[in-house]
Structures are given as structure tokens and as C-alpha cells.
Design an enzyme around this catalytic site. Structure first.
Site, PDB file in Angstrom:
ATOM      1  N   THR A 375      60.015  27.755   7.561  1.00 13.81           N
ATOM      2  CA  THR A 375      60.201  28.123   6.176  1.00 13.81           C
ATOM      3  C   THR A 375      60.686  26.875   5.477  1.00 13.81           C
ATOM      4  O   THR A 375      61.052  25.910   6.125  1.00 13.81           O
ATOM      5  CB  THR A 375      61.252  29.255   6.125  1.00 13.81           C
ATOM      6  N   THR A 393      57.629  30.543   2.915  1.00 15.11           N
ATOM      7  CA  THR A 393      57.492  30.536   4.369  1.00 15.11           C
ATOM      8  C   THR A 393      56.103  30.903   4.857  1.00 15.11           C
ATOM      9  O   THR A 393      55.365  31.620   4.174  1.00 15.11           O
ATOM     10  CB  THR A 393      58.504  31.521   4.997  1.00 15.11           C
ATOM     11  N   ASN A 395      56.488  31.869   8.060  1.00 19.01           N
ATOM     12  CA  ASN A 395      57.273  32.483   9.124  1.00 19.01           C
ATOM     13  C   ASN A 395      57.482  31.482  10.256  1.00 19.01           C
ATOM     14  O   ASN A 395      58.389  30.680  10.190  1.00 19.01           O
ATOM     15  CB  ASN A 395      56.690  33.814   9.617  1.00 19.01           C
ATOM     16  N   ASP A 417      57.787  39.871  10.960  1.00 14.76           N
ATOM     17  CA  ASP A 417      59.065  40.225  10.323  1.00 14.76           C
ATOM     18  C   ASP A 417      59.231  41.737  10.163  1.00 14.76           C
ATOM     19  O   ASP A 417      60.316  42.215   9.849  1.00 14.76           O
ATOM     20  CB  ASP A 417      59.209  39.534   8.960  1.00 14.76           C
ATOM     21  N   SER A 446      62.841  40.473   4.882  1.00 21.38           N
ATOM     22  CA  SER A 446      63.063  39.029   4.997  1.00 21.38           C
ATOM     23  C   SER A 446      64.551  38.717   5.054  1.00 21.38           C
ATOM     24  O   SER A 446      65.383  39.574   4.754  1.00 21.38           O
ATOM     25  CB  SER A 446      62.453  38.345   3.768  1.00 21.38           C
ATOM     26  N   SER A 447      64.857  37.480   5.425  1.00 20.72           N
ATOM     27  CA  SER A 447      66.229  36.988   5.333  1.00 20.72           C
ATOM     28  C   SER A 447      66.360  35.884   4.291  1.00 20.72           C
ATOM     29  O   SER A 447      67.442  35.323   4.098  1.00 20.72           O
ATOM     30  CB  SER A 447      66.687  36.422   6.685  1.00 20.72           C
ATOM     31  N   GLY A 467      65.235  29.075   8.234  1.00 20.64           N
ATOM     32  CA  GLY A 467      66.015  29.348   9.449  1.00 20.64           C
ATOM     33  C   GLY A 467      66.006  30.794   9.890  1.00 20.64           C
ATOM     34  O   GLY A 467      66.888  31.219  10.641  1.00 20.64           O
TER      35      GLY A 467
END
Ligand code: DON
Length: 564
Positions: A375, A393, A395, A417, A446-447, A467
Site C-alpha cells: 500500500t 493499495t 493489497n 481483505d 480495510s485498515s 502496512g
């Protein structure tokens, strides 16, 4: 080598720490300017493309778009047009904007698509090749962002076209990664691509991408339709048919960006403006800041046992909630209000013990499962005071490693994800359940946590990072390092980091993390694991003096550029 660049005019930059030089590439790790716009991104040529737009009269949105397209060329491991992302922006006029250009599951996707007949998870298929691909949102995202920009889109795409056509010298990192992934590119793509050649890549080799240049030109000439319809779309669908892909022409044509309301909450005289669902990032940040504040970091030192223990316990509870509750709010109940209200946060942290690790099984239901990061972020601040924070991203590194034959770009492997089976960790070790199960048209959780921190309604910090699941904890630490521990932007980004995410039940720490802290945490029953670099933070801090300090993470080729 340290080079001091002094330029006539309104700004000074004594901090330019030139790390490496490749033909015409200078990595500039930090800069201080005043009354000038700045860009921080994962690659010097991409930051420079953004800065050029600032110099040409563009604003932070123009710069972000130019940087995103340039990253798709010069940073193929994560920069992309075949992926997706999120943007948070605050404007000088007081607007707060959030764009969601996350990938979606194809119409033919279904909950058990990555399970074999016996119900075993098949991460090989959710992580590699054609079936791992979600409908890309990046190009539609750039057009949605363009609503706030000043310069014509055609101009913003031009630097990317030039870089793809003329080529550029690759960095040592890129050379190494391209070599490591050569067999994957061959295995998961149907045709030859610019990323594969007979001999090994070396630092300074020129990477030319003529097919990608043509694709970018179609976007330049036909707008979004240059990607989602016509030749590019036909090439994507043809590529899908050559593998196990299920994306159709209708999937591409129907893709839509969502404009969302940013999630914001107060912290010590600041307002943190960040990404709502379908990213878990904002909710995690609100919970982690909220729980940490109940005890407070005042009087504690950065990376000390006391500070880390408190932050890890907040992380444990926040990530347990992520696994239990979070998914695309268009498909499952939106738990944002429940999880971020002050009463809930107080109750959730009531069992905090400052003397010992709380077992993860005590804060969330662990679903037993037998089965056992790429990402990139752009931070921009312009001289009018518009701040753009955008994370994008594919991923994994180089996404699915599937290059669209004839179109020259990599597709994402974002489908991983989703929770492909309750309790089965994805490639970042994140678990989930029904809330994040696969459904056609749904966005995978997502994060990514693009964030702008305001003070007196003006940008004080612009920050974000790649990350995977370490994104929210890296953003959390970077902000705490500035606000609580009074570190400057360079220190805040480059101090060794730690990470905890409920499951697995370990605290990971970077090389250089204080030994004393590790020993003290071990005494309190924490399992500590050393791991590779965590995150690549791009951070801009507006200091009280008015100077703008922009920093590209020392962990990669990250680099800053500024308006001339
Ligand atoms: O959306 C997410 O949370 C992940 N797909 C992000 C992946 C990532 O950050 C990989 N970077 N190292």
C-alpha cells in the site's frame, strides 16, 4: 551525504538529507518550508510530479492526483490504477471531505468462493492471480477528487505518461523486489510485461512501460471511460477470461465512488479527522485514543514500558471489536456510534490492568481455525491550507501479480481483505466474521487510515501509512509521538514502532526497540516478537512557528518535494 539547498525566496530547507542518487533520482527525506506547498510520498519522482502541480498553480488535490498517477508508474509494488483507496481532506474553506474508492466484490462473487468442497479456506486463490481481484476504484477516485482541484485532469496525468513512456531509473529496493517476484509475474499473468526481462534488474536500470503509457493516455483522452469502458475495460475482461477471473464489463461500468462523512473526534485540543467505514481505521483510532486517554500518557516517556503497555491494551480491545463488528455499512449494521461513544469506551477498558497483560480470550470471542503487505500513502499540504491525506493499495506487494495483457498495469488482490471464512486470518493476520463476509458489490473491510489532525480548525498534522493491520497502530503512534511526546516530525516517523492486534497474541516490535521496555513487558506476561519494518509513514507537521515540516519515512524510498 548531506546536501544543503538554499533557495532564494520565502523558504528555507536546511534539512534535505539526500540518501541516494540514481541517475536523476534524489531521495529527500525531509524539508522545512514556509508559505509553500509540500508533498510526501513513497517515491521521489511521484512527490515531484505533485510538487510540479503546486508550482503550476494547482492545489493539494491537484498535487495528490498527479502523485497518485505517477506512483502507478514509478512504484508498481503499490502505486496503482488497478487498486483502490481512501482520501481524507480538509479545505481552507472549512470543508471536511472523505472519498471512498475502495474496490468492490464482483457481481459473481459469493461468500464461500475461496473454500474447497470440504469447507477449507483457499488463501492461494484470495491472494494470487485473477480470482483475487476486486473491481478497481483508483481511477474513479481520482476523478471524484478532481472536483476539488484547479488544473485540467489532462495536465495532472501528463507526468505519469512521460514517466511510463520515457522510463526512469529504478531504486535498489525496486530492483530487488522485481527480481523476487519475477516467477509470480510469469505465473499469474497471461502475457509478457514490462516487469519481466531475461536478466536480473539492477539499481539504475531504466523501467519503460509503453503499454501503461497508452492506458494512461486513454484515461487522459476519454476520462473515467478510458478505464471503465472501451479498450482498457475490454483488456481487463479478456485478462480475466485467461485466468479464473470473474470480473465482467458490467462490473467495471457500474463501479461507483462513495463520498462519505469523515469520522472525527477530539484529542488534547486537537481534532482528529479520519476515515470511516468501510475502513476500520477511524474507529480503531477513536477507540485507541479514547481508551488511552482514560489513563493518560502524561508523564510517561515515548516507547517506555508504561506507555507501550497502556497503548497495547487499548489496541487489544479495539482490534477485538474490529473482528467482531466491522464490515461495509451498505451491507451490515453500522456500529460506529456504538463503538466510539465515551460510555462504551469506558466500559470496554474497565478490565484494564496496568500490571499485567490481559489475555486476548478475555476481550473477544476467538473462533478456532485450523489454517494457519503493499500500500502507499500521499500527504499534501498547500499554501492555502488545504490538506489531502490519501492511502491507496493493491493489497499485497504488486497485488495479485496479474498484469493486464496489453494494458501494462497490475491488478489488486484486495478480495483477501474479506473474511474468506470466519476465524481464518487474512494475509495480515486479521480475522473477521459475517460482518466482513463476501457479497456481490460489497467493499472489503480495510485498515487504511488517511488522517488530518486539526488545531484551531487548521491542519496541524497530515499523516498516513501502508502496512495492512499495522496502519492504525502506526498512525496512532505517529500522532501520539507529536502531541504527547513532543517529538518533531522526523523523530515521530522514524522512532522504532510496536504493534498489537488482539490476535495473534503477540506484541511485535521493530529493530532498535528499547531492550528495557521489552524486558519489562515480558515480566508482565507479554510475548514480544521482533519483526521487519512497520509502516512507511508520510507526515507533514505544521509547527507552532509556522514552519511546515514534511517527512518521508526512512524505512523506504519515501521522499518529499515542495512547490518552487
Ligand atoms: O486495506 C487494507 O487494509 C489493506 N489492503 C492494506 C494493505 C497494506 O497496507 C499493505 N502494505 N504494506
Amino acid at each position: 551525504m548531506k546536501k544543503i539547498i538554499i533557495s532564494a525566496g520565502l523558504f528555507l530547507l536546511p534539512l534535505a538529507n539526500i540518501q541516494a542518487q540514481f541517475t536523476d533520482i534524489n531521495i529527500v527525506k525531509e524539508v522545512k518550508v514556509i508559505n509553500k506547498g509540500v508533498v510526501a510520498s513513497a517515491h521521489p519522482l511521484a512527490s515531484e510530479a505533485g510538487a510540479q502541480m503546486l508550482s503550476a498553480g494547482g492545489n493539494a488535490f491537484d498535487a495528490s492526483i498527479a502523485t497518485q498517477f505517477a506512483l502507478a508508474v514509478v512504484y508498481p509494488q503499490a502505486g496503482n490504477i488497478g487498486g483502490g483507496g481512501f482520501m481524507i481532506a480538509t479545505t481552507s474553506g472549512g470543508k471536511r471531505i472523505s472519498l471512498d474508492y475502495r474496490e468492490t466484490a464482483p457481481a459473481k462473487a459469493f461468500a464461500n468462493m475461496y473454500l474447497d468442497k470440504k469447507g477449507n479456506a483457499l488463501p492461494e486463490l484470495s491472494q494470487n492471480g485473477h480470482l483475487a481481484v476486486g473491481i478497481p476504484g483508483a481511477v474513479a477516485g481520482m476523478f471524484a477528487m478532481h472536483k476539488y482541484a484547479k488544473l485540467p485532469m489532462a495536465k495532472l496525468i501528463q507526468p505519469a505518461i512521460d514517466l511510463a513512456e520515457q522510463g526512469f531509473a529504478i531504486t535498489p529496493d525496486e530492483a530487488q523486489l522485481l527480481n523476487e517476484h519475477k516467477s509470480d509475474f510469469i505465473k499469474y499473468s497471461s502475457g509478457p510485461s514490462a516487469f519481466v526481462k531475461n536478466t536480473d534488474w539492477k539499481t539504475g536500470d531504466i523501467l519503460r512501460q509503453p503499454e501503461l503509457a497508452e492506458t494512461l493516455r486513454r484515461i487522459q483522452q476519454s476520462g473515467e471511460k478510458g478505464f471503465y469502458e472501451g479498450k482498457t475495460a475490454e483488456l481487463i475482461v479478456a485478462e480475466m477470461k485467461k485466468g479464473k477471473g470473474i470480473i465482467t464489463a458490467a462490473d467495471l461500468k457500474n463501479y461507483k465512488v462513495q463520498e462519505r462523512t469523515p469520522l472525527s473526534f477530539p484529542y488534547k485540543g486537537h481534532e482528529i479527522v479520519t476515515m470511516p467505514l468501510p475502513s476500520s481505521g477511524g474507529i480503531l483510532l477513536a477507540q485507541m485514543f479514547g481508551m488511552t486517554s482514560l489513563i493518560g500518557l502524561d508523564g510517561k516517556e515515548v516507547n517506555s514500558p508504561e506507555a507501550v503497555q497502556l497503548m497495547v491494551e487499548a489496541e487489544r480491545r479495539a482490534y477485538a471489536d474490529r473482528a467482531e463488528y466491522l464490515g461495509d455499512p451498505s451491507f451490515v449494521a453500522d456500529k460506529t456510534e456504538m463503538l466510539t461513544n465515551a460510555d462504551y469506551i469506558r466500559r470496554r477498558f474497565a478490565d484494564y490492568n496496568p500490571k499485567a497483560a490481559t489475555p486476548s480470550s478475555a476481550v473477544g470471542k476467538i473462533i478456532p481455525a485450523k489454517e494457519s503487505e503493499q500500500t502507499t500513502h500521499i500527504s499534501v499540504l498547500d499554501k492555502e491550507g488545504n490538506a489531502v491525506s490519501a492511502t491507496t493499495t493493491l493489497n499485497g506487494l504488486y497485488g495479485s501479480r496479474t498484469v493486464v495483457a496489453g494494458a501494462g498495469f497490475l491488478l489488486n488482490n484486495e478480495m483477501d481483505d474479506f473474511s474468506i471464512k470466519p476465524g481464518v486470518p487474512n494475509m495480515y493476520g486479521a480475522v473477521g466474521n459475517e460482518a466482513n463476509a463476501i457479497q456481490p458489490g460489497k467493499r472489503m473491510l480495510s485498515s487504511m487510515s488517511p488522517t488530518v489532525v486539526l488545531k484551531n480548525n487548521k491542519p496541524a498534522i497530515v499523516v498516513g501509512t501502508p502496512g495492512g493491520t499495522t496502519i492504525p497502530t502506526s498512525v496512532f503512534q505517529s500522532i501520539v509521538n507529536v502531541i504527547d511526546f513532543k517529538k518533531n516530525a522526523n523523530e515521530a516517523v522514524n522512532l522504532p514502532k510496536f504493534h498489537h492486534q488482539w490476535l495473534p497474541e503477540v506484541v511485535s516490535v521493530e529493530e532498535g526497540f528499547p531492550q528495557h521496555t521489552i524486558r519489562e513487558l515480558e515480566k508482565m506476561n507479554y510475548k514480544i516478537q521482533k519483526r521487519e519494518k512497520i509502516g512507511r509513514v508520510e507526515m507533514i507537521v505544521v509547527e507552532d512557528s509556522g514552519f511546515i515540516h514534511a517527512v518521508g519515512d526512512g524505512r523506504g524510498d519515501d521522499s518529499v518535494a515542495w512547490e518552487k
